[in-house]
Design a protein around this motif. Structure first.
Motif, PDB file in Angstrom:
ATOM      1  N   SER A  72       0.885  -1.047  -0.017  1.00  0.00           N
ATOM      2  CA  SER A  72      -0.026   0.043   0.058  1.00  0.00           C
ATOM      3  C   SER A  72       0.824   1.325  -0.227  1.00  0.00           C
ATOM      4  N   THR A  73       2.007   1.135   0.417  1.00  0.00           N
ATOM      5  CA  THR A  73       3.117   2.327   0.479  1.00  0.00           C
ATOM      6  C   THR A  73       3.369   2.722  -0.774  1.00  0.00           C
ATOM      7  N   ALA A  74       3.566   1.690  -1.630  1.00  0.00           N
ATOM      8  CA  ALA A  74       4.067   1.864  -3.247  1.00  0.00           C
ATOM      9  C   ALA A  74       2.900   2.299  -3.974  1.00  0.00           C
ATOM     10  N   GLN A  75       1.628   2.476  -3.734  1.00  0.00           N
ATOM     11  CA  GLN A  75       0.548   2.595  -4.768  1.00  0.00           C
ATOM     12  C   GLN A  75       0.979   3.873  -5.394  1.00  0.00           C
ATOM     13  N   GLY A  76       1.463   4.900  -4.807  1.00  0.00           N
ATOM     14  CA  GLY A  76       1.668   6.215  -5.797  1.00  0.00           C
ATOM     15  C   GLY A  76       2.438   5.886  -6.844  1.00  0.00           C
ATOM     16  N   PHE A  77       3.454   4.970  -6.367  1.00  0.00           N
ATOM     17  CA  PHE A  77       4.593   4.628  -7.656  1.00  0.00           C
ATOM     18  C   PHE A  77       3.750   3.905  -8.755  1.00  0.00           C
ATOM     19  N   TYR A  78       2.772   2.993  -8.557  1.00  0.00           N
ATOM     20  CA  TYR A  78       2.187   2.122  -9.463  1.00  0.00           C
ATOM     21  C   TYR A  78       1.347   3.019 -10.177  1.00  0.00           C
ATOM     22  N   THR A  79       0.351   4.185  -9.565  1.00  0.00           N
ATOM     23  CA  THR A  79      -0.278   5.110 -10.077  1.00  0.00           C
ATOM     24  C   THR A  79       0.056   5.773 -11.111  1.00  0.00           C
ATOM     25  N   ARG A  80       1.470   6.305 -10.926  1.00  0.00           N
ATOM     26  CA  ARG A  80       1.946   7.310 -11.752  1.00  0.00           C
ATOM     27  C   ARG A  80       2.395   6.424 -13.062  1.00  0.00           C
ATOM     28  N   PHE A  81       2.152   5.171 -13.438  1.00  0.00           N
ATOM     29  CA  PHE A  81       2.411   4.175 -14.427  1.00  0.00           C
ATOM     30  C   PHE A  81       0.963   3.972 -14.887  1.00  0.00           C
ATOM     31  N   GLY A  82       0.108   4.545 -14.749  1.00  0.00           N
ATOM     32  CA  GLY A  82      -1.346   4.238 -14.794  1.00  0.00           C
ATOM     33  C   GLY A  82      -2.045   2.977 -14.106  1.00  0.00           C
ATOM     34  N   PHE A  83      -1.798   2.514 -13.307  1.00  0.00           N
ATOM     35  CA  PHE A  83      -2.368   1.557 -12.483  1.00  0.00           C
ATOM     36  C   PHE A  83      -3.324   1.966 -11.620  1.00  0.00           C
ATOM     37  N   THR A  84      -4.583   1.143 -11.436  1.00  0.00           N
ATOM     38  CA  THR A  84      -5.337   1.983 -10.465  1.00  0.00           C
ATOM     39  C   THR A  84      -6.000   0.546  -9.421  1.00  0.00           C
ATOM     40  N   GLN A  85      -6.493   1.212  -8.330  1.00  0.00           N
ATOM     41  CA  GLN A  85      -6.634   0.287  -7.134  1.00  0.00           C
ATOM     42  C   GLN A  85      -7.911  -0.472  -7.585  1.00  0.00           C
ATOM     43  N   HIS A  86      -7.939  -1.766  -7.158  1.00  0.00           N
ATOM     44  CA  HIS A  86      -9.258  -2.592  -7.408  1.00  0.00           C
ATOM     45  C   HIS A  86      -9.584  -3.209  -6.216  1.00  0.00           C
ATOM     46  N   GLY A  87     -10.446  -3.054  -5.236  1.00  0.00           N
ATOM     47  CA  GLY A  87     -10.698  -3.443  -4.048  1.00  0.00           C
ATOM     48  C   GLY A  87     -10.063  -2.720  -2.734  1.00  0.00           C
ATOM     49  N   PRO A  88     -10.302  -3.172  -1.792  1.00  0.00           N
ATOM     50  CA  PRO A  88      -9.699  -2.453  -0.604  1.00  0.00           C
ATOM     51  C   PRO A  88      -8.369  -2.941   0.009  1.00  0.00           C
ATOM     52  N   ILE A  89      -7.658  -2.355   0.565  1.00  0.00           N
ATOM     53  CA  ILE A  89      -6.530  -2.794   0.983  1.00  0.00           C
ATOM     54  C   ILE A  89      -6.419  -3.901   2.081  1.00  0.00           C
ATOM     55  N   PHE A  90      -5.701  -4.791   1.772  1.00  0.00           N
ATOM     56  CA  PHE A  90      -5.576  -6.310   2.479  1.00  0.00           C
ATOM     57  C   PHE A  90      -4.528  -6.635   3.155  1.00  0.00           C
ATOM     58  N   ASP A  91      -4.403  -7.249   3.981  1.00  0.00           N
ATOM     59  CA  ASP A  91      -2.931  -7.713   4.629  1.00  0.00           C
ATOM     60  C   ASP A  91      -2.474  -9.170   4.160  1.00  0.00           C
ATOM     61  N   LEU A  92      -1.210  -9.037   3.676  1.00  0.00           N
ATOM     62  CA  LEU A  92      -0.391 -10.200   3.482  1.00  0.00           C
ATOM     63  C   LEU A  92       0.414 -10.468   4.719  1.00  0.00           C
ATOM     64  N   PRO A  93       0.209 -11.265   5.632  1.00  0.00           N
ATOM     65  CA  PRO A  93       1.035 -11.693   6.614  1.00  0.00           C
ATOM     66  C   PRO A  93       2.302 -12.434   6.014  1.00  0.00           C
ATOM     67  N   PRO A  94       3.468 -12.202   6.358  1.00  0.00           N
ATOM     68  CA  PRO A  94       4.019 -11.176   7.476  1.00  0.00           C
ATOM     69  C   PRO A  94       4.450  -9.939   6.842  1.00  0.00           C
TER      70      PRO A  94
END
Length: 110
Positions: A72-94
């Motif tokens: 989730s902290t890298a979302q802005g990086f991907y957004t600059r390349f045209g990626f969009t969020q699909h769905g809510p933030i989720f946890d990937l342990p660990p």
């Protein structure tokens, strides 16, 4: 894809033909293992790797989708390349909070 500074590997990214969970789209590509050394971050290395992966996918069967489970902290990086969020933030342990990011490509890059 690997990025090197002299003989040292400083960044990596991989692309696999893989449908998103629950999808049967055979023209989907999944980005996995995107990473850049802390000392090389902020210098365009990750952007160069990501653009190379996007370019490769765009030269294949179209239309296609590229997706990843990005931190989730890298979302802005991907957004600059045209990626969009699909769905809510989720946890990937660990590893921690992630988000599904998707980019649709409809025309080839020459």
């Amino acid at each position: 894809m690997g990025a090197f500074l002299q003989q040292d590997l400083i960044g990596v990214g991989s692309l696999f033909r893989e449908a998103q969970d629950g999808s049967t789209n055979s023209t989907s590509w999944r980005i996995r293992g995107m990473a850049v050394l802390d000392s090389a971050q902020g210098q365009g290395v990750g952007g160069h790797i990501l653009q190379t992966l996007i370019n490769y996918a765009s030269k294949q069967e179209l239309p296609c989708a590229i997706w990843c489970n990005g931190r989730s902290t890298a979302q802005g990086f991907y957004t600059r390349f045209g990626f969009t969020q699909h769905g809510p933030i989720f946890d990937l342990p660990p590893i921690g909070p992630h988000v599904l990011l998707v980019k649709t490509i409809t025309s080839k890059i020459i």
